[in-house]
Design an enzyme around this catalytic site. Structure first.
Site, short mmCIF file in Angstrom:
data_model
loop_
_atom_site.label_atom_id
_atom_site.label_comp_id
_atom_site.label_asym_id
_atom_site.label_seq_id
_atom_site.Cartn_x
_atom_site.Cartn_y
_atom_site.Cartn_z
N GLU A 108 -19.79 39.91 30.95
CA GLU A 108 -19.32 39.62 29.66
C GLU A 108 -20.75 40.02 29.20
OE1 GLU A 108 -17.19 36.07 27.39
OE2 GLU A 108 -16.00 36.82 27.38
N HIS B 166 -14.54 34.71 56.93
CA HIS B 166 -13.12 34.99 57.12
C HIS B 166 -11.83 35.40 56.68
CE1 HIS B 166 -14.22 32.37 61.68
NE2 HIS B 166 -14.91 31.76 59.81
N LYS C 151 -5.72 40.67 23.24
CA LYS C 151 -5.77 39.80 22.79
C LYS C 151 -4.24 40.52 21.48
CE LYS C 151 -8.72 36.24 22.62
NZ LYS C 151 -10.77 36.42 21.36
O1 PA5 Z 1 -18.31 33.38 26.29
C1 PA5 Z 1 -17.44 33.47 24.71
O2 PA5 Z 1 -17.78 34.03 23.47
C2 PA5 Z 1 -16.06 33.41 25.09
O3 PA5 Z 1 -15.62 33.59 26.42
C3 PA5 Z 1 -15.33 32.63 24.30
O4 PA5 Z 1 -16.36 31.19 25.16
C4 PA5 Z 1 -13.71 31.96 25.31
O5 PA5 Z 1 -13.30 33.27 24.74
C5 PA5 Z 1 -13.56 31.02 24.09
O6 PA5 Z 1 -13.84 31.35 22.70
P1 PA5 Z 1 -13.14 29.74 21.87
O7 PA5 Z 1 -14.63 28.47 21.52
O8 PA5 Z 1 -13.84 30.75 20.54
O9 PA5 Z 1 -11.90 29.67 21.41
#
Ligand code: PA5
Length: 448
Positions: free
Chosen positions: A289, A310, A424
């Protein structure tokens, strides 16, 4: 101080020299300065940088007291969250837990399980089935407070808990970790009177494991969050140095960027201890990310060896030469198991009788490193003295710091994640969420 240690010696070879890595020293130094001084893109998300050393005693005490309450009241606590609100706690708890027994072999110890990290109907059904005859509590974690996956799981579990315990008692068994003011979860927590912890605005989800997001579930599982934070503080200090010879986070960031620029587009995080499986999952989110944007970024993958030798071993040894490996090697297992002698020796294993299982594992690791480097796969190696809270704290902070440096070296904003919104939008359009009418019409025309 015993510490985790990075060795890049086996990343060097025909296509990578020490000089090529050293040449990136200035870039790594500039990138570190951006992280430390907040002068780079996304600098409003640098709250994690000095977080370990600035976490107050009162917050730690509050987390420990809340964990104690949940441990006293509950056989099982469900931690509800996804992405950064899930993976850190899961990684640390798995790394520290017995593979089969309850915490410290105490069958009465509170078990932490997870929900909201998927939309599996069977998963949720089976979870509720499992919880039916158990005293349980919930930690619901969402920074935005609006994420669909944990919201669905929480709605189901909250309803179940309220049916079981009554609304008032249930509200004492629910803890919410969310934004200080915004989001549906904050509003709900205020209305229902839940105990809450805040996720600060300046700490992004994937950098939040050392906040209550990770610390509360880890404490409920019985582990020492002070030792975890102390390890992180040690690494916070050690990674302020602005030369690669003494700053391992800079060295890691420079080495992986040098490899990337030399055509190694995929980094595989390797472990030789199954307890580190979810550490690989946490690491993939952190790097994926942070770096995968603007058409750039090393693809982060992970494998569990020797299991995956394996399955994936053939590809790694012999497939397209666009990969390098970063091996996590735990120096000392917690327990000793000796391979016994067998008089008949029908399995032919007497040549290793009397050795510890870990000695064989270490030879599997060494043999694989030699084979893979011979096969054109550069190897970095991080040794971890033992799977204990302090070293996991060091490792977490090391990877976080290196990620910030590495992202800036790649010239991306390491702290946003615009790409995760696309699925989303489509999902909401397909589910006809109010406010998405235009998108619903557009997507329905495409899927007819
Ligand atoms: O790193 C990030 O920002 C995302 O992976 C969030 O942690 C994930 O989408 C969960 O979001 P939230 O904590 O707002 O529910």
């Amino acid at each position: 101080m015993e510490t985790i240690n990075l060795n890049i010696q086996h990343a060097l070879g025909a296509n990578m020299t020490e000089a090529a890595i050293d040449a990136l020293g200035h870039e790594a130094k500039d990138a570190l300065a951006k992280v430390e001084n907040g002068t780079g893109a996304g600098n409003d998300f640098l709250g994690w940088v000095n977080l370990p050393s600035t976490t107050s005693e009162s917050l730690i005490d509050d987390i420990c007291a809340t964990a104690k309450h949940l441990r006293q009241e509950c056989e099982v606590v469900v931690a509800v969250g996804i992405g950064g609100s899930y993976l850190g706690a899961k990684a640390v708890i798995e790394a520290l837990s017995d593979s089969f027994a309850a915490y410290k072999n105490d069958p009465k110890a509170t078990k932490v399980v997870f929900a909201g990290q998927n939309i599996g109907e069977d998963y949720l059904y089976e979870l509720m089935n499992y919880l039916a005859d158990k005293k349980f509590g919930i930690i619901v974690i969402s920074k935005s407070g609006t994420t669909t996956e944990p919201a669905i799981a929480f709605r189901l579990l909250k309803e179940m808990l309220e049916r079981k315990e009554g609304k008032e008692k249930a509200s004492k068994l629910i803890v919410a970790i969310t934004d200080a003011k915004r989001g549906a979860l904050r509003q709900l927590a205020t209305e229902e009177g839940y105990k809450t912890f805040v996720i600060e605005d300046n700490v992004g989800g994937r950098f939040s494991v050392l906040t209550p997001v990770g610390l509360l579930p880890i404490a409920v599982a019985g582990y020492d969050i002070k030792a975890l934070l102390n390890g992180a503080i040690e690494m916070e200090k050690a990674t302020k140095a602005d030369d690669m010879a003494s700053n391992q986070a800079m060295l890691y960031a420079a080495t992986r960027n040098a490899l990337y620029r030399a055509g190694k587009k995929i980094e595989i995080l390797v472990n030789y201890n199954p307890k580190l499986h979810f550490f690989g999952e946490w690491w993939k989110q952190l790097y994926g990310e942070s770096e995968g944007k603007d058409g750039k970024g090393i693809f982060p993958a992970s494998v569990d060896f020797s299991t995956d030798l394996h399955s994936m071993g053939q590809w790694i040894q012999d497939g397209e030469r666009t990969i390098f490996e970063t091996v996590l090697s735990v120096e000392a297992p917690e327990h000793e198991t000796i391979i016994p002698t067998d008089n008949d020796n029908l399995d032919g294993l007497n040549y290793i009788a009397g050795k510890r299982v870990d000695q064989v594992n270490k030879m599997a690791e060494l043999g694989t490193r030699i084979a893979h480097t011979d096969g054109g796969v550069p190897n970095l190696r991080i040794t971890i003295p033992a799977l204990r809270e302090q070293y996991l704290g060091q490792l977490i902070y090391f990877f976080e710091k290196a990620c910030g440096i590495s992202g800036y070296m790649l010239n991306v904003n390491p702290f946003n994640q615009p790409g995760v919104e696309d699925y989303k939008r489509n999902m909401f359009a397909l589910l006809a969420k109010p406010g998405y009418e235009k998108e619903t019409a557009a997507i329905q025309a495409r899927v007819k």
